[in-house]
Write an enzyme that holds these catalytic residues in place. Structure first.
Site, PDB file in Angstrom:
ATOM      1  N   SER A  64       1.212  -0.929   4.028  1.00  0.00           N
ATOM      2  CA  SER A  64       0.663   0.251   3.361  1.00  0.00           C
ATOM      3  C   SER A  64       1.150   1.559   3.975  1.00  0.00           C
ATOM      4  CB  SER A  64      -0.865   0.149   3.351  1.00  0.00           C
ATOM      5  OG  SER A  64      -1.426   1.153   2.572  1.00  0.00           O
ATOM      6  N   ASP A 280      -1.083   2.361  -3.366  1.00  0.00           N
ATOM      7  CA  ASP A 280      -2.458   2.067  -3.797  1.00  0.00           C
ATOM      8  C   ASP A 280      -3.412   3.224  -3.532  1.00  0.00           C
ATOM      9  OD1 ASP A 280      -2.813   1.819  -1.073  1.00  0.00           O
ATOM     10  OD2 ASP A 280      -3.670  -0.204  -1.130  1.00  0.00           O
ATOM     11  N   ARG A 497     -20.147   6.497  13.688  1.00  0.00           N
ATOM     12  CA  ARG A 497     -19.975   5.060  13.422  1.00  0.00           C
ATOM     13  C   ARG A 497     -18.891   4.503  14.341  1.00  0.00           C
ATOM     14  NH1 ARG A 497     -15.396   4.644   9.989  1.00  0.00           N
ATOM     15  NH2 ARG A 497     -15.795   2.433   9.654  1.00  0.00           N
TER      16      ARG A 497
END
Length: 543
Positions: A64, A280, A497
């Protein structure tokens, strides 16, 4: 299963000592030279998965938006979706098995997953343009053939195109033809049909500049553009003829550096977009008359698409549910715009495409986009049938037109996954139909200033979160500290997080001004450092 043949072949794709890899949302990714054994073993796993599901399975060789030296692999499940979580575990076990244990691990997976070994298997393979991809996809083929699987090698494809091929093959061609021409024709026909209703005022021929990240998107868009050239002219930049894949270009570079890619000439107020390396993801941007750079990211794409869909849905008068799914990283202004102005329900999930995709499937029409530009719109089977039926049956012209418009939107989206080419055509069709410039689209709402920081910690597992990662449960006292800090600033929020891959904690903060967002991010980082075992240099104001 001929385990002797597997052992013999596996020796030609030997695993390097001490290398362990984890199959995540993006599959496996690392330096290309460490992946030969993984590719061979994913060929084996794809055969088992195909036998178990009695379906065609996809294997995509890509990394990617990673640098050109890296590569990776991911498996595609029967309806074009990501690999099931239980099989992600099998993938990790198989990739990390020592050479002598490989046959036993293979048999274990077959037994655990109740695979009928006498079932036929069929695997389709695609790859991106990285120098290492061709050899690595041959290793996948070696794995498929040694277990007696059949295969079709599509060669160079974008990741979403392989998802499309898998979906087509497993729906007996109902979704579309499982060829590259089938993909081009399906999307282009829907785009041309949809844009027929656009008024020809303004520039008549619309033009878009596309940064293809020196990746596979350039090859495929060049092949495809004549199919829709009457409605849109695309000019390709970073098309792979000169630069390196993803180097100083592509969607990830533009989003993280908040500036245009190298290799593209931008005049003021021209619409430009960037794909990532495997096409994508997509983001838009432009320069205003003062030369100021403006990013139009995934949040704004979701706002444009969902507000567009709402109108024909109201027109046909059917009670189909529309929902937008975001993560905690979505800008607060986008959430407010959707809920308060557009009156569209918004839901928040944990970070990661699989969580967004899963939640979006709960609606008749689910829209999801990450801020990084990865996303799509999912139509439930029932919604699709209903819309297509209404497009045929409705007598009133306005209502029939609305149903027909929705039918074209269904055909234009790659239902299997986020797809930069498909998303680009949808966005361009909407802008044409609404007569919107990129500046008017950008002005739907104004993003709240925000800042993202990272804090190094000894062990990322000391932090755990709840409420779609918006609240920290552990360590004790951290959430209370964040709540107190947030109270100091207007229109503010912050969350932390743990990274999924390394010992760092990610901090996100937004507020009414950049100065306040920066201050809040710094103060929250300091709280994380003090309460969650920070290591190395303490966070500093001004970063």
């Amino acid at each position: 299963m001929d385990l002797d043949a597997v052992t013999k072949q596996s020796a030609l794709h030997a695993k390097p000592d001490g290398l362990t890899l984890q199959y995540g949302t993006a599959g496996f990714r690392t330096k290309a030279e460490h992946l030969d054994h993984v590719m061979f073993r994913m060929g084996l796993l794809a055969v088992l998965r195909s036998k178990q599901t009695k379906s065609t399975i996809g294997v995509m060789v890509t990394a990617s938006h990673n640098p050109e030296e890296d590569n990776g692999v991911k498996l595609v499940d029967p309806l074009g979706e990501m690999l099931a979580p239980s099989w992600e575990e099998h993938a990790t076990c198989l990739a990390n098995a020592e050479e002598q244990d490989l046959p036993r691990v293979l048999v274990d997976i077959g037994e655990k997953a109740a695979v009928n070994l006498h079932q036929d298997a069929f695997v389709v393979i695609g790859r991106d343009t990285r120098p290492s991809s061709e050899k690595l996809s041959q290793s996948v083929i070696d794995g498929v053939t040694v277990l007696g699987g059949q295969f079709h090698d599509y060669g160079l494809l974008t990741t979403p195109q392989l998802h499309y091929m898998v979906y087509c093959r497993n729906t007996s061609g109902q979704y579309g033809k499982a060829t590259i021409e089938g993909y081009y024709q399906k999307l282009s026909a829907a785009f041309v049909e949809l844009t027929k209703q656009a008024s020809c005022s303004g520039d008549g021929q619309r033009t878009l500049k596309v940064d293809c990240a020196n990746g596979i998107g350039a090859l495929k868009l060049r092949e495809m553009k004549h199919y829709f050239s009457q409605g849109l002219s695309v000019q390709l930049f970073n098309d792979g003829t000169k630069g390196k894949l993803n180097h100083l270009c592509g969607a990830d570079f533009v989003k993280s550096h908040q500036k245009p890619p190298q290799g593209i000439e931008m005049k003021s107020n021209e619409r430009c977009c960037s794909f990532d390396g495997d096409a994508d993801r997509i983001i838009y941007y432009y320069h205003d008359a003062d030369g100021q750079f403006h990013l139009v990211d995934g949040d704004k794409i979701a706002a444009l698409i969902s507000s567009f869909l709402k109108e024909p849905l109201l027109e046909i008068g059917d009670s189909l549910s529309l929902g937008v799914v975001q993560t905690a990283y979505a800008n607060g202004s986008s959430t407010r715009y959707l809920e308060e102005v557009m009156k569209v329900p918004v839901y928040c999930t944990k970070t990661g495409v699989k969580h967004l995709h899963h939640k979006a499937q709960e609606f008749d029409i689910g829209v999801y986009f990450e801020a990084n530009g990865h996303g799509t719109v999912l139509f439930s089977k029932a919604a699709e049938m209903k819309i297509k039926q209404l497009a045929k049956e409705l007598e009133e012209d306005k209502k029939r037109k609305a149903a027909k418009m929705l039918e074209n939107v269904i055909d234009l989206f790659n239902q299997a996954t986020g797809d930069a080419i498909s998303d680009m055509l949808v966005i361009e069709a909407i802008l044409a139909l609404k007569g919107l410039t990129v500046q008017q689209w950008d002005a739907l709402y104004t993003d709240l200033p925000n800042r993202q920081l990272k804090v190094k910690v000894a062990d990322r597992q000391v932090i755990s979160t709840t409420d779609a990662e918006r609240q920290a449960v552990k360590p004790p006292g951290l959430q209370e500290a964040i709540n107190e800090l947030v109270k100091k600033y207007r229109l503010s929020r912050a969350f932390v997080r743990p990274s999924g891959t390394e010992d760092i904690v990610r901090v996100y903060a937004e507020a009414d001004s950049q100065e306040n967002a920066d201050s809040l991010a710094y103060e929250v980082s300091l709280a994380v450092f003090q309460l969650a075992g920070g290591i190395g240099e303490r966070p500093q104001p001004g970063f």
